[in-house]
Each structure stands twice: as structure tokens, then as C-alpha cells.
Write a protein that holds these residues in place. Structure first.
Motif, short mmCIF file in Angstrom:
data_model
loop_
_atom_site.label_atom_id
_atom_site.label_comp_id
_atom_site.label_asym_id
_atom_site.label_seq_id
_atom_site.Cartn_x
_atom_site.Cartn_y
_atom_site.Cartn_z
N UNK A 14 0.83 -1.33 0.06
CA UNK A 14 -0.06 0.01 0.02
C UNK A 14 0.89 1.14 0.15
N UNK A 15 2.15 1.18 -0.51
CA UNK A 15 2.82 2.22 -0.45
C UNK A 15 2.25 3.52 -1.19
N UNK A 16 1.45 3.55 -2.57
CA UNK A 16 0.81 4.75 -3.05
C UNK A 16 -0.07 5.32 -2.12
N UNK A 17 -0.94 4.63 -1.33
CA UNK A 17 -1.93 5.11 -0.53
C UNK A 17 -1.13 5.69 0.76
N UNK A 18 -0.20 5.02 1.34
CA UNK A 18 0.59 5.59 2.34
C UNK A 18 1.33 6.68 2.12
N UNK A 19 1.85 6.78 1.13
CA UNK A 19 2.36 8.19 0.41
C UNK A 19 1.40 9.31 0.46
N UNK A 20 0.42 8.94 -0.04
CA UNK A 20 -0.57 10.25 -0.18
C UNK A 20 -1.10 10.36 1.33
N UNK A 21 -1.20 9.47 2.20
CA UNK A 21 -1.71 9.95 3.68
C UNK A 21 -0.48 10.53 4.14
N UNK A 22 0.92 10.07 3.95
CA UNK A 22 1.85 10.84 4.41
C UNK A 22 2.04 12.49 4.04
N UNK A 23 1.74 12.55 2.80
CA UNK A 23 1.81 14.00 2.04
C UNK A 23 0.69 14.94 2.83
N UNK A 24 -0.66 14.42 3.03
CA UNK A 24 -1.41 14.96 3.54
C UNK A 24 -1.29 15.50 5.13
N UNK A 25 -0.89 14.37 5.76
CA UNK A 25 -0.66 14.77 7.22
C UNK A 25 0.46 15.40 7.52
N UNK A 26 1.48 14.92 6.95
CA UNK A 26 2.92 15.36 7.63
C UNK A 26 3.47 16.55 6.68
N UNK A 27 3.41 16.53 5.33
CA UNK A 27 3.87 17.50 4.36
C UNK A 27 3.20 18.70 4.37
N UNK A 28 1.75 18.35 4.64
CA UNK A 28 0.90 19.86 4.71
C UNK A 28 0.62 20.19 6.13
N UNK A 29 -0.01 19.38 6.90
CA UNK A 29 -0.42 19.82 8.10
C UNK A 29 0.68 19.97 9.10
N UNK A 30 1.58 19.06 9.41
CA UNK A 30 2.69 18.86 10.45
C UNK A 30 3.60 20.18 10.05
N UNK A 31 4.13 20.14 8.74
CA UNK A 31 5.17 20.92 8.59
C UNK A 31 4.80 22.47 8.84
N UNK A 32 3.46 22.74 8.20
CA UNK A 32 2.77 24.14 8.28
C UNK A 32 2.71 24.74 9.68
N UNK A 33 1.90 23.75 10.65
CA UNK A 33 1.68 23.92 11.84
C UNK A 33 2.98 24.23 12.74
N UNK A 34 3.98 23.04 12.39
CA UNK A 34 5.01 23.16 13.38
C UNK A 34 5.95 24.34 12.94
N UNK A 35 6.20 24.66 11.79
CA UNK A 35 6.87 26.02 11.49
C UNK A 35 6.15 27.26 11.96
N UNK A 36 4.92 27.50 11.95
CA UNK A 36 4.19 28.63 12.31
C UNK A 36 4.08 28.55 13.81
N UNK A 37 3.95 27.49 14.54
CA UNK A 37 3.85 27.35 16.06
C UNK A 37 5.23 27.74 16.88
N UNK A 38 6.30 27.17 16.05
CA UNK A 38 7.60 27.26 16.75
C UNK A 38 8.02 28.76 16.50
N UNK A 39 7.74 29.13 15.10
CA UNK A 39 8.22 30.67 14.90
C UNK A 39 7.68 31.58 15.81
N UNK A 40 6.38 31.50 15.86
CA UNK A 40 5.50 32.74 16.47
C UNK A 40 5.85 32.59 18.10
#
Length: 316
Positions: A106-132
């Protein structure tokens, strides 16, 4: 008995246990229960080998990564042996081999999940939260009123569970990754703020007087005095937040998300009793969190080589 012969016996016992798991049919412990003694002997053998490698760790640097690798191998072998040997239901505990198969299939599906959760939500929230959090702490270190106002608020916010914040953020920002990023910002802001503020306040009076003697500007005082002292505290917050951000994003996805994401995958597949895929998603999340933490630790080591904790560790 010579040490080399003992080591050969230890390795042979581990290989025999591996062969038993690979070539035997499911439920082999039920068929011949004394064979569990081989698993105990293999675990004992691995413990002895790891003890010898630990003694050689200071002499050979390449041995250091081998120790956790062998420990993980023995842990997985024990897990696989118990699940396969006692024919435990995959709903209760899937075998590592089944989890690996689900991960590869299930690599394609897990990669899509990873992009949605980590590359979008986690990175954006992490950078904004830590920087602020960092910027507000820099402001608060010069403003006693702001310190007194935000410190109790930080303790209050840390006591609010994620399950209470996530549904509200979903209602405010929608079902996509923006609501998960908002949850992460709330979770990461105050750890960064408190640690940075503590670090900026940790400069001693001697350094302050020295900067005053040199008639240093505020920017010079910050970059040459306060920031270096605060870096260990900042990296502590960054490493802590790297785990909090991933946990927050996954939990927030339980309360509403598009049909993609690691939290969505876990909650959906649990309902379908597809535990192999649930554990495969957990493995992806664990790998992502470990790599994030490891990258921050390496960056910390490269920037804080001058810090007493690193110098003392190197000298010892």
C-alpha cells in the motif's frame, strides 16, 4: 569454554530460532510447547552478544549503531515468534511480516496519507507554531507584563486535551489540513515560548555587564549573548514539538478530514478490522517522527559543539 566458541553457540541459537519461525507452520508452540525454550535461549544469547558489543562501543564507533539494530531485530523476532507460534489472531496482534507486507503493498496510499498529514499539516503547523513562539518570547523577555500574562495562559493551554481543541478547529478552518495545522500551532506555541523565554533569561550578569561595557546594540546583545545561551532550550522545544506536532495532526484527523491522511487511515481501517494496514500506518508515522527528531538532534550537535554538555561528552 573459549569466548569465540560461546559466541558461535549464541549465534547458532538465534539462527535456529529464526529458522523455526520461517519454516514452521502457524501454531508450532501449540504443537510442541517445549520449543519456546529455544526462544528464551535465543533472547539470552542476544543479550550476551549485545553486552559484549557494548563493552567495545568506546573503541569502535561503527559498533554504536549495530547495538540498537540487533536489539530491534531480536524484538521483532520475538514478536513474530509469539504471534506465529501461538497462532494469535491478526485482529489482536498482527505479525511483523504481515505489517511489512501491508506496508509494501500500500505504498501509494500510505504516501498520499503521509503527504496530507506530514508534508501539509505537520510542517505548516510546526513552523508557524515554533516561529511565533520564538518571536513572542523575544518580545516578552523585554516586557514583564507580557511575561506575567502569557505564562499562566501557557499552563492553562497545556492542560486542554487535543480532543477538546480538534473539533473546534475543524469547525473554524474546515476539514482540510488547515484545521490540523491550527491544532499543531496551539500545541507547539507554548512549549517554544516557555523554553525560549527561559533560555533568553539564562544569561549571567557577567556577560550582561560585558556587553554593556562594549556599548553593544540590542541586536548585538541578542545575537552574541542571549541567543547562544538560549539555543539549548530552543532545541529542546523543537525536538519536543516535533513529536507533539505529529501526534496532534493524527488525532485531529479523527474529527474530520478528507478521505486521506494517517489519522483518517487509522480510524477507517480499525473499523474494517484491517489491523495490518493500521500498524503499517503507525510504522510510517513512527519513521517520520524518528527522522524528524534525528535531523534536529544532528543540527543541534553541529550548532552547539561549543556547549559544555557536548564537550564533556566528547572528552569522556
Amino acid at each position: 569454554m573459549p569466548k569465540a566458541l560461546k559466541n558461535c553457540i549464541y549465534i547458532a541459537l538465534i539462527v535456529l530460532q529464526l529458522g523455526l519461525v520461517v519454516f514452521s507452520e502457524t501454531g508450532f508452540y501449540h504443537a510442541f510447547s517445549p520449543s519456546v525454550l529455544l526462544l528464551i535461549a535465543a533472547a539470552y544469547s542476544m543479550a550476551k552478544l549485545l553486552g559484549q558489543l557494548t563493552n567495545l562501543e568506546t573503541k569502535h564507533k561503527y559498533i554504536k549503531p549495530i547495538i540498537p539494530t540487533l536489539f530491534a531485530f531480536m524484538l521483532i523476532l520475538t514478536w513474530e515468534s509469539i504471534v506465529q507460534g501461538y497462532a494469535i489472531s491478526p485482529i489482536l496482534m498482527p505479525a511483523p511480516s504481515n505489517i511489512f507486507h501491508a506496508l509494501i503493498s500500500n505504498i501509494p496510499m500510505l504516501w498520499a496519507d503521509f503527504k496530507q498529514t506530514y508534508l501539509k499539516a505537520v510542517l505548516a503547523g510546526y513552523i508557524i507554531g515554533c516561529l511565533s513562539g520564538f518571536l513572542v518570547a523575544q518580545w516578552a523577555v523585554r516586557n514583564k507584563v507580557l511575561q506575567d500574562a502569557l505564562m499562566p495562559l501557557g499552563n492553562f493551554m497545556s492542560a486542554i486535551p487535543i480532543v477538546g481543541i480538534a473539533p473546534i478547529m475543524v469547525m473554524w478552518f474546515g476539514f482540510d489540513w488547515q484545521s490540523k495545522a491550527a491544532v499543531i500551532v496551539i500545541m507547539t506555541f507554548f512549549p517554544m515560548f516557555i523554553n525560549t523565554l527561559t533560555g533568553l533569561q539564562s544569561t549571567d550578569a557577567l556577560h550582561k555587564d560585558l556587553m554593556h561595557t562594549y556599548a553593544a546594540k540590542k541586536s548585538q546583545i541578542f545575537f552574541k549573548n542571549q541567543l547562544p545561551h538560549a539555543l539549548p532550550f530552543i532545541f529542546n522545544a523543537l525536538k519536543l514539538n516535533s513529536a507533539l506536532a505529529l501526534i496532534g495532526a493524527i488525532v485531529a484527523e479523527f474529527f474530520g478530514t478528507p478521505i486521506v491522511g494517517m489519522g483518517f487511515r487509522i480510524s477507517t481501517e480499525v473499523g474494517r478490522m484491517n489491523m495490518d494496514l493500521v500498524w503499517a500506518t503507525i510504522v510510517v508515522a513512527a519513521i517520520a517522527g524518528s527522522l524528524s527528531y534525528g535531523a534536529l538532534a544532528l543540527l543541534e550537535k553541529s550548532l552547539l559543539f561549543w556547549h559544555p554538555s557536548y564537550r564533556e561528552g566528547k572528552n569522556s
